[in-house]
Motif scaffolding. Sequence first.
Motif, PDB file in Angstrom:
ATOM      1  N   GLN A  34       4.379   9.378  -3.850  1.00  0.00           N
ATOM      2  CA  GLN A  34       3.698   8.517  -2.882  1.00  0.00           C
ATOM      3  C   GLN A  34       4.683   7.973  -1.864  1.00  0.00           C
ATOM      4  OE1 GLN A  34       1.044   5.680  -4.774  1.00  0.00           O
ATOM      5  NE2 GLN A  34       0.702   7.086  -6.470  1.00  0.00           N
ATOM      6  N   VAL A  40      -1.683  19.043   3.869  1.00  0.00           N
ATOM      7  CA  VAL A  40      -0.691  18.630   2.885  1.00  0.00           C
ATOM      8  C   VAL A  40       0.617  19.389   3.085  1.00  0.00           C
ATOM      9  CG1 VAL A  40      -0.156  18.506   0.405  1.00  0.00           C
ATOM     10  CG2 VAL A  40      -2.421  17.892   1.207  1.00  0.00           C
ATOM     11  N   ALA A  70       2.679   3.174   2.969  1.00  0.00           N
ATOM     12  CA  ALA A  70       1.748   3.301   4.100  1.00  0.00           C
ATOM     13  C   ALA A  70       2.331   2.711   5.384  1.00  0.00           C
ATOM     14  CB  ALA A  70       0.416   2.623   3.761  1.00  0.00           C
ATOM     15  N   GLU A  86       0.826  -1.214   0.000  1.00  0.00           N
ATOM     16  CA  GLU A  86       0.000   0.000   0.000  1.00  0.00           C
ATOM     17  C   GLU A  86       0.860   1.262   0.000  1.00  0.00           C
ATOM     18  OE1 GLU A  86      -3.553   2.163   2.561  1.00  0.00           O
ATOM     19  OE2 GLU A  86      -2.693   0.295   3.287  1.00  0.00           O
ATOM     20  N   TRP A  87       0.491   2.168  -0.881  1.00  0.00           N
ATOM     21  CA  TRP A  87       1.157   3.469  -1.004  1.00  0.00           C
ATOM     22  C   TRP A  87       0.141   4.561  -0.699  1.00  0.00           C
ATOM     23  CZ3 TRP A  87       6.313   4.009  -2.595  1.00  0.00           C
ATOM     24  CH2 TRP A  87       6.928   2.855  -3.096  1.00  0.00           C
ATOM     25  N   LEU A  88       0.618   5.695  -0.227  1.00  0.00           N
ATOM     26  CA  LEU A  88      -0.243   6.835   0.058  1.00  0.00           C
ATOM     27  C   LEU A  88       0.228   8.049  -0.730  1.00  0.00           C
ATOM     28  CD1 LEU A  88      -0.378   6.551   3.962  1.00  0.00           C
ATOM     29  CD2 LEU A  88      -2.165   5.864   2.346  1.00  0.00           C
ATOM     30  N   SER A  89      -0.699   8.678  -1.441  1.00  0.00           N
ATOM     31  CA  SER A  89      -0.370   9.948  -2.088  1.00  0.00           C
ATOM     32  C   SER A  89      -0.160  10.972  -0.968  1.00  0.00           C
ATOM     33  CB  SER A  89      -1.520  10.393  -2.993  1.00  0.00           C
ATOM     34  OG  SER A  89      -2.653  10.693  -2.196  1.00  0.00           O
ATOM     35  N   GLU A  99      -3.906  13.111   5.344  1.00  0.00           N
ATOM     36  CA  GLU A  99      -5.172  12.725   5.976  1.00  0.00           C
ATOM     37  C   GLU A  99      -4.956  11.643   7.037  1.00  0.00           C
ATOM     38  OE1 GLU A  99      -9.448  10.726   4.782  1.00  0.00           O
ATOM     39  OE2 GLU A  99      -8.341  11.818   3.244  1.00  0.00           O
ATOM     40  N   ALA A 100      -4.108  10.664   6.730  1.00  0.00           N
ATOM     41  CA  ALA A 100      -3.830   9.585   7.682  1.00  0.00           C
ATOM     42  C   ALA A 100      -3.190  10.135   8.955  1.00  0.00           C
ATOM     43  CB  ALA A 100      -2.931   8.533   7.045  1.00  0.00           C
ATOM     44  N   PRO A 151      -1.729  13.799  -0.305  1.00  0.00           N
ATOM     45  CA  PRO A 151      -2.976  14.144   0.391  1.00  0.00           C
ATOM     46  C   PRO A 151      -3.483  13.010   1.305  1.00  0.00           C
ATOM     47  CG  PRO A 151      -3.107  14.809  -1.911  1.00  0.00           C
ATOM     48  CD  PRO A 151      -1.851  13.996  -1.768  1.00  0.00           C
ATOM     49  N   ASP A 152      -3.328  11.757   0.863  1.00  0.00           N
ATOM     50  CA  ASP A 152      -3.753  10.626   1.694  1.00  0.00           C
ATOM     51  C   ASP A 152      -2.846  10.470   2.912  1.00  0.00           C
ATOM     52  OD1 ASP A 152      -5.838  10.066  -0.044  1.00  0.00           O
ATOM     53  OD2 ASP A 152      -4.688   8.562  -1.159  1.00  0.00           O
ATOM     54  N   PHE A 153      -1.549  10.712   2.726  1.00  0.00           N
ATOM     55  CA  PHE A 153      -0.574  10.684   3.816  1.00  0.00           C
ATOM     56  C   PHE A 153      -0.956  11.734   4.861  1.00  0.00           C
ATOM     57  CE2 PHE A 153       3.771  12.104   5.280  1.00  0.00           C
ATOM     58  CZ  PHE A 153       4.104  10.964   5.987  1.00  0.00           C
TER      59      PHE A 153
END
Length: 151
Positions: A67, A43, A70, A28-31, A37-38, A33-35
């Motif tokens: 990315q 950002v 995760a 699993e990778w996080l962009s 958010e997590a 923005p997802d990083f």
Amino acid sequence: MTDHDATTDPSTDPSVDRSAELDALVGEWLSLPDFAEALGTDVGRARSIVQERRVVGMRRGERTTFQVPARFLVPLHLIEPANAKQPSGDGRLGVLASLQGTIAVLTDAGFRDEEIIGWLFRTEEELGESPIDALVKGRKAHVRRIAQSLA
């Protein structure tokens, strides 16, 4: 952050061959923005975490977005495994604290970000597991000793 040169010919770029291997290793990778958010932040702060080299990532995917793996994020009570606290139960995540120093050691040994990610996720014979798994278990000193020997 490592940028992918847009003029690189994919047929001669060694990182192209490694991307499928890294995808299989990392999962699993996080962009960005997802990083963010997590982590429960914005950002801009997530970008600062990357610039501080608390984590490394790479451009990947169909749109070649930056990315981060995760697995670099752990439940907040485990960010320092040697001093693990009781779980808070709120599901909050943080960056594994021992990662930054390990990244520094590997960078000093001449590793590029993609190579750092590969080394962290491949099984290391001396550890009997991947360095990222060993770091999560609090085996920072052993991981760094091995990383220093790579210089």
